[in-house]
Design an enzyme around this catalytic site. Structure first.
Site, PDB file in Angstrom:
ATOM      1  N   TRP A   1      -9.496 -26.776  34.268  1.00  0.00           N
ATOM      2  CA  TRP A   1     -10.500 -27.841  34.271  1.00  0.00           C
ATOM      3  C   TRP A   1     -10.205 -28.879  33.193  1.00  0.00           C
ATOM      4  CZ3 TRP A   1     -14.657 -28.864  30.705  1.00  0.00           C
ATOM      5  CH2 TRP A   1     -15.626 -29.740  31.188  1.00  0.00           C
ATOM      6  N   HIS A   2      -9.693 -28.428  32.051  1.00  0.00           N
ATOM      7  CA  HIS A   2      -9.401 -29.363  30.957  1.00  0.00           C
ATOM      8  C   HIS A   2      -8.152 -30.188  31.208  1.00  0.00           C
ATOM      9  CE1 HIS A   2     -12.302 -26.947  28.590  1.00  0.00           C
ATOM     10  NE2 HIS A   2     -12.422 -28.043  27.876  1.00  0.00           N
ATOM     11  N   GLY A   3      -7.180 -29.643  31.901  1.00  0.00           N
ATOM     12  CA  GLY A   3      -5.945 -30.391  32.156  1.00  0.00           C
ATOM     13  C   GLY A   3      -4.721 -29.522  31.968  1.00  0.00           C
TER      14      GLY A   3
END
Length: 575
Positions: free
Chosen positions: A373-375
């Site tokens: 989700w963060h990358g």
């Protein structure tokens, strides 16, 4: 983008050193306050007007302020695709298909942003991260609405959507402008209760003096004061961030001057780098939460204890809880709360088979989802992997070491518990400033460089702790804890026996007095069975002496005059 809209921000950027997009982002947060005030004043009977107002403001932010035409396309693809999936697909795999769709779409934008490497520019990925939480939760809520109520937990029953909402309501939910770029995220049920104003219904029988104050015919309570408080505190956090980030930043810790300091000083600088970074998030989340409060969406009912209105429905961070955390659980629970709730309710619990407790698979899936989700920066994965091990080690210490600083029954702290708490605070903060370092540095070379400059102390500590708890020391500790537990149980049983003996003694005395009163002419006030009463008293004295011997008190059964005196004391009269 509107013509000349960049001019004032370019001038402000030259004075502050911040980027134009960063200043525009802060401006959008502040502009959301008066716009949220206008939103609240749209009549409650016209929810469609509220939806149109929300959509219009968000489009202005995306296009008029940031020129993000591609952002509109991104939001349209994710939201419309999710709505179609939820409407036309059925069965247990529908939420997972929706999850893969929105996460895959966001991953493409994460990769584009990482390749562009322009951290000072605002793009749509921040808004898309918030949108992913909303849309995946939406799919699960629709799925739960199609199941039998008997198959749902209480949380699922509360959030379930038996019917698909209309497109206008769904668009308003997706584009809710106070939380568009940075959250907080919330479920569609909350949005529907807010726009229909059922969120503000009070239970029957509520004291009229406790009802929240409203204006005219509006059901949404007044919220200017708590919203203003959030805004002021948020601006203070932002100001502190600008100051501290000038002293503690990534360039400093990867530069040569960093190595001029001692190890303890380098650890302190690493801690302050994390603190300076957290200040930015504190400020942003306080500002966005304040705008949500002003719109009324932050309403959480009336506190039954204080009688005051609560506005913490969308609280996303507790700075005090983080900065004073003494364990990993307290640290993580107070950070990014709404994301933690999303991961727990729509990943951690959803991958767990019904009737079973979440285990390793659930934890692994949750950490993997959070990282994705963060990358795709390597620093994220270094932080999350180490955090998973750190959490395991912390659980072992809390389970097997902390009980030694509590009484054997585990109910009260010992005199040494304060020292344990102080040590836990320093260890927790030092461990997390090391663990979150790569989250700030992002790249693999920079992360490993900074870790090496503090000698990988958290990695060494975690590895040593895991070896320790995998060694014969763990069974020995468990044995010691069991021994303490047995002692506590024995003492508790002894106390219960003493209490029962005292109760029986009191009952005998009561019966003795009653028999004396009922037959006052027998023996000049003597009980009806004086011999039996004397036998009972002697038996009580012997039982008390035996109990004292078991506790290690050296006493003997009284005889002769000593026994007579003891009996008279029990009876309360002379023989």
């Amino acid at each position: 983008m509107l013509p000349y809209i960049n001019k004032p921000f370019e001038y402000a950027a030259s004075l502050t050193g911040a980027s134009v997009d960063e200043l525009k982002l802060i401006f959008s947060f502040l502009l959301s306050y008066p716009l949220a005030g206008l939103l609240k004043r749209i009549p409650d009977a016209r929810p469609y007007h509220k939806n149109l107002f929300i959509i219009t403001v968000s489009l202005f932010y995306l296009v008029g302020l940031f020129d993000l035409w591609s952002g509109i396309r991104t939001i349209l693809i994710s939201s419309s695709g999710t709505y179609i999936i939820a409407k036309y697909l059925d069965g247990p795999f529908m939420p997972w298909i929706g999850f893969i769709f929105v996460m895959g779409h966001m991953s493409i934008n994460h990769i584009y942003r990482q390749l562009a490497n322009t951290p000072d520019q605002v793009d749509v990925t921040g808004a898309q991260m918030v949108l992913v939480m909303k849309l995946t939760a939406f799919c699960w809520n629709v799925h739960d609405g199609r199941l039998s109520q008997h198959d749902l937990a209480d949380f699922q029953k509360e959030r379930a959507l038996p019917e698909l909402p209309g497109l206008l309501d769904f668009a308003g939910y997706v584009l809710f402008f106070p939380s568009l770029f940075a959250g907080p995220s919330f479920d569609f049920v909350d949005y529907r209760r807010w726009i229909e104003t059922t969120m503000f219904d009070v239970p029957p029988g509520t004291d009229p003096h406790l009802l929240p104050r409203t204006r005219k015919q509006r059901k949404i309570p007044r919220s200017a004061t708590p919203a203003t408080v959030k805004a002021v505190i948020g601006l203070i956090w932002i100001f502190l961030f600008l100051k501290f980030s000038a002293w503690y930043n990534t360039d400093f810790v990867i530069g040569n001057d960093f190595m001029k300091y001692s190890l303890l000083r380098r650890i302190w600088i690493l801690y302050m780098l994390g603190f300076a970074t957290r200040l930015k998030y504190y400020g942003v989340w306080y500002l966005t939460e304040g705008a949500c409060i002003l719109s009324g969406l932050g309403y959480k009912g009336i506190d039954p204890k204080t009688g005051r209105v609560q506005w913490n429905r969308l609280e996303n961070v507790n700075p005090w809880g983080i900065e004073t955390a003494q364990n990993t659980r307290a640290y993580l629970e107070n950070w990014n709360k709404n994301t933690n709730n999303w991961l727990r309710n729509y990943m951690y619990l959803r991958v767990t088979p019904k009737g079973k407790k979440p285990g390793f698979r659930a934890s692994l899936a949750t950490f993997a989802t959070s990282a994705l989700w963060h990358g795709f920066y390597p620093g994220y994965y270094l932080s999350f992997v180490l955090a998973a091990f750190l959490q395991t080690v912390a659980k072992n210490f809390r389970r097997y070491v902390r009980p030694f600083f509590l009484t054997p029954d585990g109910q009260r702290p010992t005199q040494h518990k304060t020292y344990y708490d102080i040590l836990s605070f320093f260890v927790t903060q030092a461990a997390f400033c090391f663990t979150t370092g790569p989250f700030v540095l992002l790249t693999l070379p920079s992360s490993l460089l900074v870790w090496s400059r503090v000698y990988f102390y958290a990695v060494v500590g975690v590895a040593a702790s895991m070896v320790f708890f995998a060694s014969p020391a763990k069974p020995w500790i468990i044995q010691q804890l069991n021994a303490r537990s047995r002692i506590a149980k024995a003492e508790q049983q002894q106390q219960q026996q003493q209490a029962q003996a005292q109760q029986q003694q009191q009952q005998r005395r009561t019966l003795s007095r009653e028999s004396t009163i009922e037959d006052p002419i027998m023996g000049g006030g003597l009980p009806s069975d004086p011999g039996g009463e004397l036998d009972d008293v002697v038996r009580e004295i012997k039982e008390e002496v035996e109990a004292m011997r078991q506790r290690g008190v050296g006493v003997n059964v009284p005889t002769g005059q000593d026994m007579k005196a003891a009996v008279e004391d029990k009876l309360g009269r002379r023989l």
